[in-house]
Design a protein around this motif. Structure first.
Motif, PDB file in Angstrom:
ATOM      1  N   ARG A   1     -29.170  -8.675 -34.459  1.00 45.97           N
ATOM      2  CA  ARG A   1     -28.082  -9.258 -33.681  1.00 45.97           C
ATOM      3  C   ARG A   1     -27.015 -10.158 -34.509  1.00 45.97           C
ATOM      4  O   ARG A   1     -25.805 -10.407 -34.409  1.00 45.97           O
ATOM      5  N   TYR A   2     -27.456 -10.754 -34.993  1.00 43.27           N
ATOM      6  CA  TYR A   2     -26.675 -11.928 -36.260  1.00 43.27           C
ATOM      7  C   TYR A   2     -25.855 -11.101 -37.183  1.00 43.27           C
ATOM      8  O   TYR A   2     -24.329 -11.121 -38.058  1.00 43.27           O
ATOM      9  N   GLY A   3     -26.404 -10.337 -38.018  1.00 46.82           N
ATOM     10  CA  GLY A   3     -26.160  -9.540 -39.171  1.00 46.82           C
ATOM     11  C   GLY A   3     -24.734  -8.648 -39.119  1.00 46.82           C
ATOM     12  O   GLY A   3     -23.909  -8.927 -39.928  1.00 46.82           O
ATOM     13  N   PRO A   4     -24.224  -7.629 -38.207  1.00 40.99           N
ATOM     14  CA  PRO A   4     -23.282  -7.074 -37.974  1.00 40.99           C
ATOM     15  C   PRO A   4     -22.238  -8.168 -37.998  1.00 40.99           C
ATOM     16  O   PRO A   4     -21.042  -7.984 -38.970  1.00 40.99           O
ATOM     17  N   HIS A   5     -22.078  -9.517 -37.056  1.00 38.69           N
ATOM     18  CA  HIS A   5     -21.497  -9.786 -37.206  1.00 38.69           C
ATOM     19  C   HIS A   5     -21.440 -10.618 -38.814  1.00 38.69           C
ATOM     20  O   HIS A   5     -19.725 -10.979 -38.762  1.00 38.69           O
ATOM     21  N   ILE A   6     -22.011 -10.641 -39.526  1.00 38.76           N
ATOM     22  CA  ILE A   6     -21.674 -11.398 -40.661  1.00 38.76           C
ATOM     23  C   ILE A   6     -21.259 -10.961 -41.424  1.00 38.76           C
ATOM     24  O   ILE A   6     -20.363 -11.038 -42.226  1.00 38.76           O
ATOM     25  N   LEU A   7     -21.723  -9.068 -41.749  1.00 35.71           N
ATOM     26  CA  LEU A   7     -20.970  -8.301 -42.170  1.00 35.71           C
ATOM     27  C   LEU A   7     -19.940  -8.150 -42.072  1.00 35.71           C
ATOM     28  O   LEU A   7     -18.794  -8.259 -43.256  1.00 35.71           O
ATOM     29  N   ALA A   8     -19.559  -8.273 -41.195  1.00 31.61           N
ATOM     30  CA  ALA A   8     -18.367  -7.566 -40.911  1.00 31.61           C
ATOM     31  C   ALA A   8     -16.775  -8.961 -40.445  1.00 31.61           C
ATOM     32  O   ALA A   8     -16.092  -9.123 -41.318  1.00 31.61           O
ATOM     33  N   TRP A   9     -17.777  -9.585 -40.965  1.00 28.63           N
ATOM     34  CA  TRP A   9     -16.753 -11.598 -41.334  1.00 28.63           C
ATOM     35  C   TRP A   9     -16.437 -10.992 -43.061  1.00 28.63           C
ATOM     36  O   TRP A   9     -15.779 -11.509 -43.253  1.00 28.63           O
ATOM     37  N   ARG A  10     -17.571 -11.519 -43.694  1.00 32.36           N
ATOM     38  CA  ARG A  10     -17.255 -10.753 -45.099  1.00 32.36           C
ATOM     39  C   ARG A  10     -16.903  -9.662 -45.594  1.00 32.36           C
ATOM     40  O   ARG A  10     -15.979  -9.490 -46.702  1.00 32.36           O
ATOM     41  N   GLU A  11     -16.664  -8.469 -45.165  1.00 30.58           N
ATOM     42  CA  GLU A  11     -15.781  -7.474 -45.559  1.00 30.58           C
ATOM     43  C   GLU A  11     -14.536  -7.594 -45.226  1.00 30.58           C
ATOM     44  O   GLU A  11     -13.919  -7.187 -45.992  1.00 30.58           O
ATOM     45  N   LYS A  12     -14.506  -7.942 -43.733  1.00 31.12           N
ATOM     46  CA  LYS A  12     -12.784  -7.448 -43.263  1.00 31.12           C
ATOM     47  C   LYS A  12     -12.057  -8.853 -42.269  1.00 31.12           C
ATOM     48  O   LYS A  12     -10.941  -8.523 -42.038  1.00 31.12           O
ATOM     49  N   GLY A  13     -13.221  -9.823 -42.901  1.00 31.51           N
ATOM     50  CA  GLY A  13     -12.954 -10.871 -41.792  1.00 31.51           C
ATOM     51  C   GLY A  13     -12.127 -11.165 -40.583  1.00 31.51           C
ATOM     52  O   GLY A  13     -11.941 -11.002 -39.492  1.00 31.51           O
TER      53      GLY A  13
END
Length: 116
Positions: free
Chosen positions: A54-66
């Motif tokens: 649930r949270y992993g995709p949001h964390i990665l999207a924030w880290r990679e593209k803000g």
């Protein structure tokens, strides 16, 4: 310093979990904070957060593209709008403009983030 980041990460997880059950308390921003803290204190816990379904995709999207998901943007902008309206209706002058100002500043920032 490692102990500080570990403690802050655990606290962020606790507040994020509380946010699952308490309306208007966000969860994902606290998970982002926890991932940031665990990256500096406990890489295994960071990995577990990033791999969370649930949270992993949001964390990665924030880290990679803000990036913030379209659903997250919509929900946060609706809540900010609702808070501003409630403030305008129920707070006395001049305090009634405070939620409106916060909503405009935060809403503008959220709306300008890329969609993830």
């Amino acid at each position: 310093m490692r102990l500080f980041y570990l403690s802050a990460g655990i606290l962020a997880i606790v507040v994020g979990v509380i946010g699952i059950f308490v309306p208007l308390l966000p969860t994902v921003p606290f998970m982002l904070l926890a991932a940031f803290c665990f990256a500096r204190s406990n890489p295994e816990w960071e990995r577990r957060l990033i791999e969370h379904p649930r949270y992993g995709p949001h964390i990665l999207a924030w880290r990679e593209k803000g990036a913030i998901s379209r659903k997250g943007k919509t929900a946060s902008l609706l809540m900010l709008t609702g808070s501003a309206i409630i403030g305008l209706v129920f707070l006395p002058y001049p305090w009634c403009y405070t939620p409106l100002g916060v909503a405009l500043i935060c809403g503008t920032w959220i709306a300008t983030r890329p969609s993830g």
